[in-house]
Design an enzyme around this catalytic site. Structure first.
Site, PDB file in Angstrom:
ATOM      1  N   THR A   1       0.835  -1.198   0.000  1.00  0.00           N
ATOM      2  CA  THR A   1       0.000   0.000   0.000  1.00  0.00           C
ATOM      3  C   THR A   1       0.875   1.254   0.000  1.00  0.00           C
ATOM      4  O   THR A   1       1.965   1.243   0.557  1.00  0.00           O
ATOM      5  CB  THR A   1      -0.852  -0.035   1.283  1.00  0.00           C
ATOM      6  OG1 THR A   1      -1.763  -1.110   1.147  1.00  0.00           O
ATOM      7  CG2 THR A   1      -1.595   1.246   1.543  1.00  0.00           C
TER       8      THR A   1
ATOM      9  N   ARG B   1     -13.932  -7.789  -0.593  1.00  0.00           N
ATOM     10  CA  ARG B   1     -13.253  -7.494   0.680  1.00  0.00           C
ATOM     11  C   ARG B   1     -12.730  -6.053   0.664  1.00  0.00           C
ATOM     12  O   ARG B   1     -12.138  -5.604  -0.305  1.00  0.00           O
ATOM     13  CB  ARG B   1     -12.094  -8.470   0.887  1.00  0.00           C
ATOM     14  CG  ARG B   1     -11.264  -8.218   2.167  1.00  0.00           C
ATOM     15  CD  ARG B   1     -10.040  -7.365   1.910  1.00  0.00           C
ATOM     16  NE  ARG B   1      -9.164  -7.281   3.083  1.00  0.00           N
ATOM     17  CZ  ARG B   1      -8.098  -6.496   3.155  1.00  0.00           C
ATOM     18  NH1 ARG B   1      -7.757  -5.741   2.138  1.00  0.00           N
ATOM     19  NH2 ARG B   1      -7.353  -6.467   4.244  1.00  0.00           N
ATOM     20  N   VAL B   2     -12.955  -5.334   1.721  1.00  0.00           N
ATOM     21  CA  VAL B   2     -12.425  -3.970   1.830  1.00  0.00           C
ATOM     22  C   VAL B   2     -11.489  -3.928   3.032  1.00  0.00           C
ATOM     23  O   VAL B   2     -11.841  -4.419   4.113  1.00  0.00           O
ATOM     24  CB  VAL B   2     -13.565  -2.942   2.000  1.00  0.00           C
ATOM     25  CG1 VAL B   2     -13.007  -1.548   2.236  1.00  0.00           C
ATOM     26  CG2 VAL B   2     -14.473  -2.948   0.771  1.00  0.00           C
TER      27      VAL B   2
ATOM     28  N   ASP C   1      -8.384  -1.665   5.379  1.00  0.00           N
ATOM     29  CA  ASP C   1      -8.394  -0.482   6.255  1.00  0.00           C
ATOM     30  C   ASP C   1      -8.162   0.839   5.513  1.00  0.00           C
ATOM     31  O   ASP C   1      -8.595   1.893   5.972  1.00  0.00           O
ATOM     32  CB  ASP C   1      -7.296  -0.626   7.317  1.00  0.00           C
ATOM     33  CG  ASP C   1      -5.916  -0.780   6.664  1.00  0.00           C
ATOM     34  OD1 ASP C   1      -5.782  -1.610   5.736  1.00  0.00           O
ATOM     35  OD2 ASP C   1      -4.978  -0.066   7.061  1.00  0.00           O
TER      36      ASP C   1
ATOM     37  N   THR D   1      -0.208   0.805   6.786  1.00  0.00           N
ATOM     38  CA  THR D   1      -0.005  -0.284   5.841  1.00  0.00           C
ATOM     39  C   THR D   1       0.189  -1.568   6.630  1.00  0.00           C
ATOM     40  O   THR D   1       0.957  -1.587   7.590  1.00  0.00           O
ATOM     41  CB  THR D   1       1.222  -0.066   4.934  1.00  0.00           C
ATOM     42  OG1 THR D   1       1.564  -1.320   4.326  1.00  0.00           O
ATOM     43  CG2 THR D   1       2.432   0.456   5.677  1.00  0.00           C
TER      44      THR D   1
HETATM   45  N1  ASP Z   1      -3.537  -2.410   4.514  1.00  0.00           N
HETATM   46  C1  ASP Z   1      -3.806  -2.950   3.200  1.00  0.00           C
HETATM   47  C2  ASP Z   1      -5.101  -3.743   3.259  1.00  0.00           C
HETATM   48  O1  ASP Z   1      -5.293  -4.483   4.181  1.00  0.00           O
HETATM   49  C3  ASP Z   1      -2.700  -3.817   2.696  1.00  0.00           C
HETATM   50  C4  ASP Z   1      -1.337  -3.169   2.639  1.00  0.00           C
HETATM   51  O2  ASP Z   1      -0.967  -2.401   3.531  1.00  0.00           O
HETATM   52  O3  ASP Z   1      -0.589  -3.435   1.692  1.00  0.00           O
HETATM   53  O4  ASP Z   1      -5.887  -3.641   2.357  1.00  0.00           O
END
Ligand code: ASP
Length: 328
Positions: free
Chosen positions: A195, A223-224, A226, A245
């Site tokens: 992210t 799916r969503v 954070d 992230t």
């Molecule tokens: N936090 C992100 C999610 O769970 C994944 C990521 O940080 O790469 O969608």
């Protein structure tokens, strides 16, 4: 001409702005999913160049007296356009082989926010999140509705194939193979977090935060995570701005980004202490992992992570760009 600084000063006093002509600060991340073993010199050089380009784009806005909101958007677009991060081009794949993108942006000065989730055809999701904030009465729009809104406000939709990269496709096949062999749960620790996020403080003393992501490899349709959830992966107020992230389910359950800012505002904790408590204690205790970047109204920066590394960069009070990846 000589009156101008005086007029500006008076305007700042009248607007109640705490920090007159604050020194601008920008902090960015490209995900906490860095695996030490995977970090070749070639990858490192490319990622560093991307992070430097994102810092230059975002800090350019701040240096010219632009807003923290514009700065975080500019920085994130650079990272979304790079195939090396899990956002925009280069986003990870869902279980059924699609790219589903989420993003959010928040203005700390006004608590206005915009977010989108589950879109497949938006080249720069952070710009659509900004449009939701600026041009709709809503905060969070999802899927087809978000894309219809995008078209209505002049966005061109891209072919979903734009987001595809071979590297991310191979990662999905690996995870599916392991899942079939019963070696790995469907969603789990360190599954390619990449992210991107940014937090900024502008000359007017205003903070902003933004985050953009493809989510987690092998996530189920719909799916969503954070990142687009205000308070979980993205948050900004007058005291503090955060972009996270990591394993999103845990950031949602701990309302991580807001929790950091609440500890700063009401708990009177330093930014470093607050960010550390949430990322190094609260989230691991629940079983999650990841990192975050955080910035307060005084320009203090915190960048904790509990994984091997987190791609990150910042231009602090020294006005110089810095990039780091592993713990040191
Ligand atoms: N936090 C992100 C999610 O769970 C994944 C990521 O940080 O790469 O969608």
């Amino acid at each position: 001409m000589r009156l101008r600084p005086l007029v500006l000063f008076a305007a700042m006093l009248l607007s109640g702005s705490a920090a007159f002509a604050a020194t601008p600060v920008l902090v960015i991340h490209g995900g906490a999913g860095v695996l030490r073993a995977d970090l070749t010199p070639e990858t490192e050089a490319l990622v560093r160049a991307d992070l430097e380009a994102a810092l230059a784009a975002g800090y350019g806005v701040l240096k010219d007296g632009g807003s923290s909101l514009d700065a975080v958007g500019k920085a994130i677009v650079v990272l979304e356009d790079s195939p090396r991060f899990n956002a925009g081009k280069g986003a990870v794949f869902t279980h059924d082989g699609r790219n589903e993108l989420d993003a959010a942006i928040m203005d700390g000065a006004t608590l206005r926010a915009g977010a989108i989730a589950g879109v497949h055809r938006i080249k720069n999701p952070v710009l659509l999140a900004r449009a939701v904030m600026d041009k709709s009465p809503h905060v969070l729009m999802v899927g087809d509705g978000a894309e219809a809104f995008a078209q209505g406000v002049g966005f061109e939709l891209v072919d979903p194939g734009y987001f595809r990269t071979e590297r991310r496709w191979r990662q999905l096949q690996e995870v599916l193979g392991k899942e079939a062999a019963g070696q790995q749960s469907s969603l789990g620790r360190m599954v390619h977090y990449g992210t991107v996020g940014a937090v900024a403080l502008d000359r007017a003393g205003h903070l902003a935060a933004a985050t953009s992501t493809g989510g987690m490899t092998n996530k189920r349709y719909g799916r969503v995570g954070d990142s687009p959830i205000i308070g979980a992966g993205t948050y900004a107020n007058a005291h503090c701005a955060v972009s996270g992230t990591g394993w999103g389910e845990y950031y949602i359950r701990s309302v991580a980004a807001h929790e950091i800012c609440a500890r700063v505002a009401w708990g009177k904790q330093s930014l470093a202490k607050a960010a550390d408590a949430v990322i190094m204690q609260v989230i691991p205790k629940l079983g999650g992992d990841g990192g975050a970047i955080a910035l307060d109204a005084q320009g203090n920066i915190a960048m904790p992570f509990n994984t091997d590394g987190m791609y990150r960069g910042w231009v602090g009070k020294d006005g110089k760009p810095h990039v780091a990846i592993l713990k040191d």
